[in-house]
Design an enzyme around this catalytic site. Sequence first.
Site, short mmCIF file in Angstrom:
data_model
loop_
_atom_site.label_atom_id
_atom_site.label_comp_id
_atom_site.label_asym_id
_atom_site.label_seq_id
_atom_site.Cartn_x
_atom_site.Cartn_y
_atom_site.Cartn_z
N ASN A 9 52.42 27.08 32.73
CA ASN A 9 52.61 28.45 33.23
C ASN A 9 52.54 29.40 32.04
O ASN A 9 53.46 29.47 31.24
CB ASN A 9 53.99 28.53 33.91
CG ASN A 9 54.34 29.94 34.34
OD1 ASN A 9 53.47 30.81 34.39
ND2 ASN A 9 55.60 30.16 34.68
N TRP A 10 51.43 30.11 31.97
CA TRP A 10 51.23 31.00 30.81
C TRP A 10 51.97 32.32 30.96
O TRP A 10 51.99 33.13 30.03
CB TRP A 10 49.73 31.27 30.62
CG TRP A 10 49.02 30.16 29.89
CD1 TRP A 10 49.47 28.87 29.72
CD2 TRP A 10 47.75 30.23 29.24
NE1 TRP A 10 48.55 28.14 29.01
CE2 TRP A 10 47.49 28.96 28.70
CE3 TRP A 10 46.80 31.25 29.06
CZ2 TRP A 10 46.31 28.68 27.99
CZ3 TRP A 10 45.64 30.97 28.36
CH2 TRP A 10 45.41 29.70 27.83
N LYS A 11 52.52 32.57 32.15
CA LYS A 11 53.24 33.83 32.40
C LYS A 11 52.36 35.03 31.99
O LYS A 11 51.14 34.98 32.16
CB LYS A 11 54.58 33.83 31.66
CG LYS A 11 55.39 32.56 31.92
CD LYS A 11 56.80 32.69 31.47
CE LYS A 11 57.47 31.33 31.56
NZ LYS A 11 58.92 31.39 31.40
N HIS A 93 58.91 31.34 41.42
CA HIS A 93 59.44 31.16 40.05
C HIS A 93 60.70 32.01 39.91
O HIS A 93 60.78 33.12 40.46
CB HIS A 93 58.38 31.59 39.04
CG HIS A 93 58.73 31.17 37.64
ND1 HIS A 93 59.66 31.85 36.88
CD2 HIS A 93 58.31 30.14 36.87
CE1 HIS A 93 59.80 31.25 35.72
NE2 HIS A 93 58.98 30.21 35.68
N GLU A 95 61.74 33.81 37.62
CA GLU A 95 61.53 35.15 37.07
C GLU A 95 61.12 36.12 38.20
O GLU A 95 61.48 37.30 38.16
CB GLU A 95 60.48 35.10 35.95
CG GLU A 95 61.07 34.45 34.71
CD GLU A 95 60.05 33.83 33.76
OE1 GLU A 95 58.84 34.05 33.92
OE2 GLU A 95 60.50 33.08 32.86
N GLU A 163 63.59 23.81 38.37
CA GLU A 163 63.71 24.58 37.13
C GLU A 163 65.09 25.23 37.05
O GLU A 163 65.30 26.31 37.65
CB GLU A 163 62.65 25.67 37.08
CG GLU A 163 61.24 25.15 37.12
CD GLU A 163 60.29 26.09 36.40
OE1 GLU A 163 59.70 25.66 35.40
OE2 GLU A 163 60.16 27.26 36.79
N GLY A 169 62.92 28.91 28.97
CA GLY A 169 62.69 29.72 27.78
C GLY A 169 63.87 29.81 26.84
O GLY A 169 63.90 30.67 25.95
N SER A 208 62.20 24.48 29.29
CA SER A 208 62.22 24.07 27.88
C SER A 208 61.72 22.65 27.66
O SER A 208 62.18 21.95 26.75
CB SER A 208 63.63 24.25 27.29
OG SER A 208 63.98 25.62 27.30
N GLY A 229 56.33 26.20 30.35
CA GLY A 229 56.02 27.58 29.99
C GLY A 229 55.57 27.67 28.54
O GLY A 229 54.40 27.43 28.20
N GLY A 230 56.51 27.99 27.65
CA GLY A 230 56.19 28.23 26.24
C GLY A 230 55.31 27.15 25.60
O GLY A 230 54.35 27.47 24.89
C1 PEP Z 1 58.61 28.16 33.19
O1 PEP Z 1 58.34 29.32 32.99
O2 PEP Z 1 58.39 27.69 34.32
C2 PEP Z 1 59.19 27.37 32.13
C3 PEP Z 1 59.61 26.18 32.41
O3 PEP Z 1 59.26 27.96 30.89
P1 PEP Z 1 59.68 27.23 29.51
O4 PEP Z 1 58.97 25.89 29.49
O5 PEP Z 1 59.24 28.14 28.45
O6 PEP Z 1 61.16 27.03 29.57
#
Ligand code: PEP
Length: 247
Positions: A9-11, A93, A95, A163, A169, A208, A229-230
């Site tokens: 997920n590049w957001k 998600h 967010e 999640e 994050g 994470s 994500g990251g």
């Molecule tokens: C996400 O945005 O779905 C996510 C899991 O982010 P991160 O891996 O950065 O925690």
Amino acid sequence: MPKKLAAGNWKMNGLRQALAEVQALHAACPEPTCDVVICPPATLMRSMVKTCADMKIEVGGQDCHENTSGAHTGDISAPMLADTGASYVILGHSERRASYSETDDQINAKTRAAWDAGLTAIVCIGETLDERESGKTLHIVGDQLAGSVPDGATPASLVIAYEPVWAIGTGKTPTLDEIAQVHGFIRESLQTRFGADGLEMRILYGGSMNPINANEIAAIANVDGGLVGGASLKASDFSTIVQVLST
Ligand code: PEP
């Protein structure tokens, strides 16, 4: 056992030059044995689909509207995502649940729209830190799962991403036992609702996940991959996770 899935997920990250990361991912893992999907921002969808044409990498959106078209400035519909060549979409998600007050009912409607357009929905569920600390994790996750997932889900049309909101994050993750408990609960709920199909639906862990912890998280029962994500932004990190999920 379902085939594992590595979902990136590049957001709201990535300009055209970021497509080089996908080339580098392909160079590092030309033949992954897990499924791989990258969900870039909408601006990169079409160029990502073209870049991935001869790669074992699929492309997904990060959200879609529940309607197919209309007066919804700034939104994107599921058929529009499919029209770019996407095959997945992330829905619900945390967010979006937090920033846009998305409800389970809306996510349910978006999921049906995604299915109508032929997309696989990655439906996200997870508790906040307050909810975990007050012992409500399974209650919250159970409610979100029941409310956000429409009837008629199949292993091909639905992926669940567990999640924990507080792990996204932050560099924090639940213990392996805590992940196992929630994934086991989700599996049981899917089986109760969808029968044998519920055993084949993929349940991703997200929050994470990184090249260092991916191995031990991927080894937990009922973890069928990761929503990342990251660590999906850099090919060097994401390729390690893809390799872990390919073993
Ligand atoms: C996400 O945005 O779905 C996510 C899991 O982010 P991160 O891996 O950065 O925690």
